[in-house]
Motif scaffolding. Structure first.
Motif, PDB file in Angstrom:
ATOM      1  N   TYR A 244       0.860  -1.185   0.000  1.00  0.00           N
ATOM      2  CA  TYR A 244       0.000   0.000   0.000  1.00  0.00           C
ATOM      3  C   TYR A 244       0.895   1.234   0.000  1.00  0.00           C
ATOM      4  CZ  TYR A 244      -3.593   3.315   1.416  1.00  0.00           C
ATOM      5  OH  TYR A 244      -4.451   4.384   1.465  1.00  0.00           O
ATOM      6  N   PRO A 245       0.571   2.247  -0.846  1.00  0.00           N
ATOM      7  CA  PRO A 245       1.452   3.429  -0.905  1.00  0.00           C
ATOM      8  C   PRO A 245       1.232   4.388   0.268  1.00  0.00           C
ATOM      9  CG  PRO A 245      -0.342   3.621  -2.504  1.00  0.00           C
ATOM     10  CD  PRO A 245      -0.544   2.310  -1.797  1.00  0.00           C
ATOM     11  N   LEU A 246       2.318   4.917   0.815  1.00  0.00           N
ATOM     12  CA  LEU A 246       2.187   5.963   1.836  1.00  0.00           C
ATOM     13  C   LEU A 246       1.419   7.141   1.240  1.00  0.00           C
ATOM     14  CD1 LEU A 246       5.722   6.024   3.508  1.00  0.00           C
ATOM     15  CD2 LEU A 246       3.645   4.866   4.275  1.00  0.00           C
ATOM     16  N   TYR A 247       0.623   7.798   2.054  1.00  0.00           N
ATOM     17  CA  TYR A 247      -0.213   8.945   1.655  1.00  0.00           C
ATOM     18  C   TYR A 247      -1.412   8.536   0.794  1.00  0.00           C
ATOM     19  CZ  TYR A 247       3.782  11.527   3.391  1.00  0.00           C
ATOM     20  OH  TYR A 247       4.805  11.994   4.193  1.00  0.00           O
ATOM     21  N   GLY A 248      -1.670   7.227   0.659  1.00  0.00           N
ATOM     22  CA  GLY A 248      -2.922   6.828   0.015  1.00  0.00           C
ATOM     23  C   GLY A 248      -2.824   6.524  -1.464  1.00  0.00           C
ATOM     24  N   LEU A 249      -3.893   5.917  -1.985  1.00  0.00           N
ATOM     25  CA  LEU A 249      -3.906   5.448  -3.376  1.00  0.00           C
ATOM     26  C   LEU A 249      -3.925   6.592  -4.378  1.00  0.00           C
ATOM     27  CD1 LEU A 249      -6.471   2.547  -3.018  1.00  0.00           C
ATOM     28  CD2 LEU A 249      -3.996   2.356  -3.241  1.00  0.00           C
ATOM     29  N   GLY A 250      -4.309   7.793  -3.931  1.00  0.00           N
ATOM     30  CA  GLY A 250      -4.321   8.956  -4.824  1.00  0.00           C
ATOM     31  C   GLY A 250      -2.928   9.242  -5.375  1.00  0.00           C
ATOM     32  N   GLU A 251      -1.884   8.684  -4.716  1.00  0.00           N
ATOM     33  CA  GLU A 251      -0.511   8.873  -5.189  1.00  0.00           C
ATOM     34  C   GLU A 251      -0.263   8.124  -6.501  1.00  0.00           C
ATOM     35  OE1 GLU A 251       2.100  10.788  -3.344  1.00  0.00           O
ATOM     36  OE2 GLU A 251       0.096  11.482  -2.822  1.00  0.00           O
ATOM     37  N   LEU A 252      -1.005   7.033  -6.729  1.00  0.00           N
ATOM     38  CA  LEU A 252      -0.747   6.207  -7.922  1.00  0.00           C
ATOM     39  C   LEU A 252      -1.060   6.948  -9.219  1.00  0.00           C
ATOM     40  CD1 LEU A 252      -2.086   2.786  -6.613  1.00  0.00           C
ATOM     41  CD2 LEU A 252       0.279   3.294  -7.205  1.00  0.00           C
ATOM     42  N   PRO A 253      -2.296   7.481  -9.384  1.00  0.00           N
ATOM     43  CA  PRO A 253      -2.550   8.208 -10.631  1.00  0.00           C
ATOM     44  C   PRO A 253      -1.594   9.379 -10.818  1.00  0.00           C
ATOM     45  CG  PRO A 253      -4.500   8.286  -9.200  1.00  0.00           C
ATOM     46  CD  PRO A 253      -3.525   7.348  -8.576  1.00  0.00           C
ATOM     47  N   GLN A 254      -1.220  10.044  -9.711  1.00  0.00           N
ATOM     48  CA  GLN A 254      -0.294  11.185  -9.845  1.00  0.00           C
ATOM     49  C   GLN A 254       1.067  10.732 -10.342  1.00  0.00           C
ATOM     50  OE1 GLN A 254      -0.410  14.404  -6.873  1.00  0.00           O
ATOM     51  NE2 GLN A 254      -1.949  13.178  -5.831  1.00  0.00           N
ATOM     52  N   GLY A 255       1.500   9.548  -9.898  1.00  0.00           N
ATOM     53  CA  GLY A 255       2.785   9.015 -10.360  1.00  0.00           C
ATOM     54  C   GLY A 255       2.776   8.782 -11.863  1.00  0.00           C
ATOM     55  N   PHE A 256       1.675   8.197 -12.377  1.00  0.00           N
ATOM     56  CA  PHE A 256       1.590   7.948 -13.829  1.00  0.00           C
ATOM     57  C   PHE A 256       1.399   9.249 -14.598  1.00  0.00           C
ATOM     58  CE2 PHE A 256       0.923   3.607 -12.384  1.00  0.00           C
ATOM     59  CZ  PHE A 256       1.703   2.909 -13.295  1.00  0.00           C
ATOM     60  N   ALA A 257       0.750  10.234 -13.956  1.00  0.00           N
ATOM     61  CA  ALA A 257       0.605  11.544 -14.600  1.00  0.00           C
ATOM     62  C   ALA A 257       1.980  12.184 -14.778  1.00  0.00           C
ATOM     63  CB  ALA A 257      -0.300  12.439 -13.750  1.00  0.00           C
ATOM     64  N   ARG A 258       2.849  12.029 -13.782  1.00  0.00           N
ATOM     65  CA  ARG A 258       4.215  12.583 -13.899  1.00  0.00           C
ATOM     66  C   ARG A 258       4.964  11.879 -15.027  1.00  0.00           C
ATOM     67  NH1 ARG A 258       6.725  13.262  -7.899  1.00  0.00           N
ATOM     68  NH2 ARG A 258       8.456  14.113  -9.095  1.00  0.00           N
ATOM     69  N   LEU A 259       4.744  10.557 -15.124  1.00  0.00           N
ATOM     70  CA  LEU A 259       5.392   9.785 -16.197  1.00  0.00           C
ATOM     71  C   LEU A 259       4.966  10.351 -17.552  1.00  0.00           C
ATOM     72  CD1 LEU A 259       6.914   7.087 -17.090  1.00  0.00           C
ATOM     73  CD2 LEU A 259       4.630   6.120 -17.278  1.00  0.00           C
ATOM     74  N   SER A 260       3.652  10.551 -17.714  1.00  0.00           N
ATOM     75  CA  SER A 260       3.126  11.065 -18.977  1.00  0.00           C
ATOM     76  C   SER A 260       3.740  12.431 -19.279  1.00  0.00           C
ATOM     77  CB  SER A 260       1.597  11.164 -18.888  1.00  0.00           C
ATOM     78  OG  SER A 260       1.077  11.757 -20.050  1.00  0.00           O
ATOM     79  N   ALA A 261       3.852  13.271 -18.238  1.00  0.00           N
ATOM     80  CA  ALA A 261       4.395  14.619 -18.431  1.00  0.00           C
ATOM     81  C   ALA A 261       5.861  14.576 -18.876  1.00  0.00           C
ATOM     82  CB  ALA A 261       4.250  15.428 -17.145  1.00  0.00           C
ATOM     83  N   ILE A 262       6.626  13.615 -18.344  1.00  0.00           N
ATOM     84  CA  ILE A 262       8.039  13.480 -18.753  1.00  0.00           C
ATOM     85  C   ILE A 262       8.117  13.260 -20.260  1.00  0.00           C
ATOM     86  CG2 ILE A 262      10.042  11.901 -18.668  1.00  0.00           C
ATOM     87  CD1 ILE A 262       9.492  11.521 -15.718  1.00  0.00           C
ATOM     88  N   TYR A 263       7.147  12.513 -20.803  1.00  0.00           N
ATOM     89  CA  TYR A 263       7.154  12.196 -22.249  1.00  0.00           C
ATOM     90  C   TYR A 263       6.306  13.168 -23.051  1.00  0.00           C
ATOM     91  CZ  TYR A 263       9.557   8.179 -20.698  1.00  0.00           C
ATOM     92  OH  TYR A 263      10.506   7.379 -20.128  1.00  0.00           O
TER      93      TYR A 263
END
Length: 448
Positions: free
Chosen positions: A226-245
């Motif tokens: 389980y991610p620290l600070y909650g599951l809302g961190e997961l979509p944000q992580g993939f959003a950052r990935l998308s932004a890198i590209y």
């Protein structure tokens, strides 16, 4: 806005964000919009606590005993990650793990005749478990060894079982396993929601039990992360990935119209401007006339000031109530996390019970789970429709995700992601191909 994109994505739920990340990595030009001001859509983590009270229209403000509002990150949809499951593979391959910290869930429990028991996670635990009698334990151990050695490419490991013909019911019978053991194996280890699997070929069940064991082997306490600070961190992580590209993100964007010409998507209108696209990905709420209701889920978020009884004071756990134990057709799930995961104030626990609705009195259906959590300080009840697309996107090129089901893990969500990927690209989602791409992009671990 007034540009041409390969893919426009509407909604920042986990499914949408993972697909947006994957499409960006594949070199597509992606525009990602959400009418909300926060990430996560239905799978958001709500902070501060005051916002959760507002969202559920509870009068007043949280009592002082709940501590600081901003110490809370409450998931609307509770799920854990299987340590060896598909979502963790996607996180590792795309290196989204660099934005997240995970903790292992301390234990997995199963309900039997009104009490809860730890799901035996090792041979030693199986032999010590009060879930089974002595002879049953030996038979269960033999069964686990059979599953661990089973290889569909090597008939010698099959002991006369045909993976594509023999049903799981027949496999249980072969090892002479009793009903209680069948219940916890099928529901707490293979994680089926109903008993339909018993009369289907056994290969899927064997693979699910293997996934559970392999996930367990990675960390020992349970197969779940389980991610620290909650599951809302997961979509944000993939959003950052998308932004890198090169993906473009816009929150707070009202969607005025999805423009379809001659049955095919051509663009999306927002604030008077039109962004054109070849393909559209969205959650059902953006395009209700192309989705249908396929069921309902009740979820009850409970704030507790104590760990759940009989879980050895765990800071986190999962409890599965197999449907047979409470005369239902679907299992009931409880996910519990706490201040140890930076999602609640010091000394507080969040337990979320969920199940697929079967009657006109959903709150009564979920009572067996709530009884395990007493005393409950505050509860937030939601009953949601589950949607599935009626338009598979073949002609329209509109690809709609499915609603998140009652299960407590992300395997079904990942199946949906792979299904949409296949419909969009015409090829199967290939973890190995993503691995190779990663090496092209990240080189030798050079930080982006």
């Amino acid at each position: 806005m007034n540009e041409e994109y390969d893919v426009i994505v509407l909604g920042t739920g986990l499914t949408e964000c993972i697909l947006s990340g994957i499409m960006s990595v594949k070199g597509k030009k992606v525009l990602h919009m959400d009418r909300n001001s926060y990430y996560g859509g239905d799978s958001a983590s709500i902070t501060p606590l005051e916002d959760l009270y507002k969202r559920f229209s509870l009068p007043g403000t949280p009592p002082e005993s709940m501590g600081k509002g901003r110490d809370w990150n409450v998931d609307l949809i509770p799920k854990f990650l299987m340590a060896n499951g598909q979502l963790v593979r996607m996180l590792l391959i795309t290196q989204v793990t660099r934005y997240l910290d995970f903790k292992v869930i301390e234990g997995s429990f199963v309900y039997k005749k009104g009490s809860i028991y730890k799901v035996p996670s090792t041979e030693t635990e199986a032999l010590a478990s009060s879930l089974m009698g002595l002879f049953e334990k030996r038979r269960f151990r033999k069964f686990l060894v059979f599953v661990a050695n089973f290889d569909e490419k090597d008939p010698k490991t099959m002991e006369g079982v045909d993976p594509n013909k023999t049903t799981m019911r027949e496999v249980y019978k072969k090892f002479d396993l009793g009903q209680d053991v069948i219940d916890f194996t099928g529901h707490a280890i293979a994680l089926y929601r109903t008993d339909d699997y018993l009369d289907q070929p056994c290969l899927d069940t064997i693979n699910r039990i293997k996934l559970y064991s392999e996930s367990l082997a990675r960390y020992g306490k349970s197969p779940y992360l389980y991610p620290l600070y909650g599951l809302g961190e997961l979509p944000q992580g993939f959003a950052r990935l998308s932004a890198i590209y090169g993906g473009t993100y816009m929150l707070n964007k009202p969607i005025e119209e999805i423009i379809v010409e001659n049955g095919k998507i051509v663009g999306v209108k927002s604030e008077g401007e039109i962004a054109r696209c070849k393909q559209l990905i969205c959650d059902p709420s953006y395009i209700m006339d192309r989705a249908k209701v396929v069921g309902k889920v009740i979820r009850v978020i409970c704030v507790l000031s104590h760990p759940i009884k009989n879980t050895s004071d765990s800071n986190s756990c999962q409890i599965i109530i197999p449907q047979n134990q409470v005369n239902r057709k679907h299992d009931i799930y409880v996910c519990m996390i706490s201040y140890a995961h930076n999602v609640a104030a010091q000394g507080k626990y969040i337990a979320i019970a969920s199940t697929t609705v079967e009657t006109n009195d959903p709150e009564k259906e979920i009572k067996p789970a709530l009884d395990l959590l007493e005393p409950i300080e505050q509860k937030f009840v939601s009953i949601s429709d589950l949607y599935a697309p009626t338009d598979l996107g073949t002609d329209s090129q509109i690809f709609i995700s499915r609603s998140y089901d009652a299960t407590t893990h992300f395997e079904t969500t990942c199946d949906d992601i792979k299904d949409i990927y296949k419909r969009m690209t015409g090829t199967d989602f290939d973890f190995a191909e993503m691995e190779r791409k990663k090496n092209d992009i990240f080189g030798d671990g050079g930080d982006q």
